[in-house]
Design an enzyme around this catalytic site. Structure first.
Site, PDB file in Angstrom:
ATOM      1  N   ASP A  58      -3.909   1.472   9.816  1.00 28.99           N
ATOM      2  CA  ASP A  58      -5.062   2.532   9.946  1.00 28.99           C
ATOM      3  C   ASP A  58      -5.588   2.440  11.267  1.00 28.99           C
ATOM      4  OD1 ASP A  58      -5.045   1.746   6.882  1.00 28.99           O
ATOM      5  OD2 ASP A  58      -6.354   3.516   7.150  1.00 28.99           O
ATOM      6  N   CYS A 112       1.028  -1.242   0.018  1.00 29.12           N
ATOM      7  CA  CYS A 112      -0.060  -0.044  -0.045  1.00 29.12           C
ATOM      8  C   CYS A 112       0.823   1.375  -0.141  1.00 29.12           C
ATOM      9  CB  CYS A 112      -1.151  -0.130   1.117  1.00 29.12           C
ATOM     10  SG  CYS A 112      -2.393   1.338   0.870  1.00 29.12           S
TER      11      CYS A 112
HETATM   12  C1  RUB Z   1      -4.166   3.419   2.916  1.00 26.65           C
HETATM   13  C2  RUB Z   1      -3.638   2.681   3.838  1.00 26.65           C
HETATM   14  C3  RUB Z   1      -2.209   2.841   4.544  1.00 26.65           C
HETATM   15  C4  RUB Z   1      -2.575   3.278   6.005  1.00 26.65           C
HETATM   16  C5  RUB Z   1      -1.192   3.945   6.604  1.00 26.65           C
HETATM   17  O1  RUB Z   1      -5.283   3.094   2.409  1.00 26.65           O
HETATM   18  O2  RUB Z   1      -3.869   1.418   4.132  1.00 26.65           O
HETATM   19  O3  RUB Z   1      -1.154   1.839   4.783  1.00 26.65           O
HETATM   20  O4  RUB Z   1      -3.541   4.410   5.920  1.00 26.65           O
HETATM   21  O5  RUB Z   1      -0.696   5.096   5.982  1.00 26.65           O
HETATM   22  P1  RUB Z   1      -6.266   4.296   1.703  1.00 26.65           P
HETATM   23  P2  RUB Z   1      -0.247   6.319   6.602  1.00 26.65           P
HETATM   24  O6  RUB Z   1      -5.685   4.493   0.223  1.00 26.65           O
HETATM   25  O7  RUB Z   1      -7.376   3.442   1.376  1.00 26.65           O
HETATM   26  O8  RUB Z   1      -6.547   5.287   2.652  1.00 26.65           O
HETATM   27  O9  RUB Z   1       1.238   5.778   7.281  1.00 26.65           O
HETATM   28  O10 RUB Z   1       0.216   7.281   5.424  1.00 26.65           O
HETATM   29  O11 RUB Z   1      -1.113   7.144   7.627  1.00 26.65           O
END
Ligand code: RUB
Length: 308
Positions: free
Chosen positions: A182, A113
């Site tokens: 998340d 991701c």
């Molecule tokens: C994004 C996602 C990220 C986490 C952590 O999902 O799963 O791995 O949110 O991200 P989406 P961060 O694209 O559906 O929002 O470290 O940037 O908070």
């Protein structure tokens, strides 16, 4: 889906509350409070899984406490929002520094991701002169992997782009998995983009360490009282075009956006307060978020002196 990643979502919510507080024209403090609560509820409803969102809203809305005039309430909220945004940016920097120390010269890292903090760790390791290589997954169906490989490419980091299902084929070339979160529950489970648990399971089988980079505001206080994290289920047409789906009446497309990785597949969670084993999640919720059993008792109407 315009704002991606739990940290950015949290900061966007704080900014929205700040801007709304600045524009609401009401001289009655009760009406002002009510309007801010309505706005807060609207924001929280936008993404059900990223706990950073209700946590950020909770932290910012605390600025309304003890205010006896609208101006006091407005200033209190704007001040808390600015403080949250700043501390969130600071947390990202700190985690990047801490996480980078877990990356050794010559390591190959796999990420899934698009996580600001996971990428922060990788980029910081590269900046500090370590020679590293990355495997980044595609991330069906929304292709967040494309954002990740652009960022890595721009940072000058050697990157391999693979489809999600190729993780097991390459796991023996990988020294460390780094992902974001998340939500982190009280038992140390990590909720992150769908596929994370498969990646972590594959890593555990291959004895590759899994590091989760997560700010403390991604820990979920509600899970102390047994609440489960709601997994956002998104529209079928993200996975299968409507015109094809229409020809397949016996097929149901399932599209959960996140999954749950149990604590046993995670070696460390790196927060801005330092690295912890996932089993210590409760301490973060209690000590750093300041949410304890008492607050939950109040929120569900059990008095502070009640026997329960
Ligand atoms: C994004 C996602 C990220 C986490 C952590 O999902 O799963 O791995 O949110 O991200 P989406 P961060 O694209 O559906 O929002 O470290 O940037 O908070």
């Amino acid at each position: 889906m315009e704002v991606r990643g739990a940290g950015r979502i949290a900061r966007a919510a704080a900014e929205a509350l700040r801007d709304h507080a600045a524009s609401v024209r009401s001289s009655d403090v009760a009406a002002f409070r009510q309007e801010m609560e309505r706005a807060a509820a609207t924001l929280v409803a936008t993404r059900p899984t990223a706990v950073s969102l209700p946590n950020a809203v909770h932290i910012v809305m605390a600025g309304l406490e003890h205010a006896s005039t609208t101006e006091e309430a407005r200033e209190g909220l704007i001040h808390r929002a600015a403080r949250f945004i700043q501390s969130s940016q600071h947390a990202v920097e700190k985690i990047s520094g801490f996480g980078a120390r877990h990356i050794r010269d010559g390591d190959t890292i796999l990420t899934h991701c698009n996580s600001e903090v996971a990428l922060g760790c990788i980029i910081e390791a590269h900046r500090s002169g370590k020679e590293i290589e990355v495997f980044a997954t595609e991330v069906r169906p929304r292709n967040q992997g494309l954002i990740t490989i652009r960022t890595l490419n721009d940072a000058g980091i050697k990157t391999n782009f693979i489809v999600d299902s190729a993780v097991r084929s390459y796991i023996h070339d990988v020294d460390l998995v780094i992902v974001g979160a998340d939500a982190v529950t009280v038992n140390g489970a990590v909720v992150n983009k769908i596929g994370t648990s498969q990646v972590a399971h594959t890593a555990a089988e291959a004895r590759v360490s899994v590091l989760v980079a997560a700010e403390t505001y991604k820990f979920a206080p509600q899970t102390i009282m047994g609440d489960l994290i709601r997994i956002e289920e998104r529209e079928a047409n993200e996975v299968l075009a409507d015109e094809i789906a229409r020809t397949l009446p016996n097929v149901t497309v399932r599209n959960p956006a996140f999954d749950v990785t149990p604590a046993e597949y995670i070696d460390l969670i790196v927060t801005e307060q330092g690295a912890i084993p996932p089993q210590m999640a409760y301490i973060i919720i209690r000590e750093y978020l300041g949410w304890g059993i008492e607050e939950f008792h109040e929120s569900i109407g059990i008095g502070a002196n009640h026997d329960e």
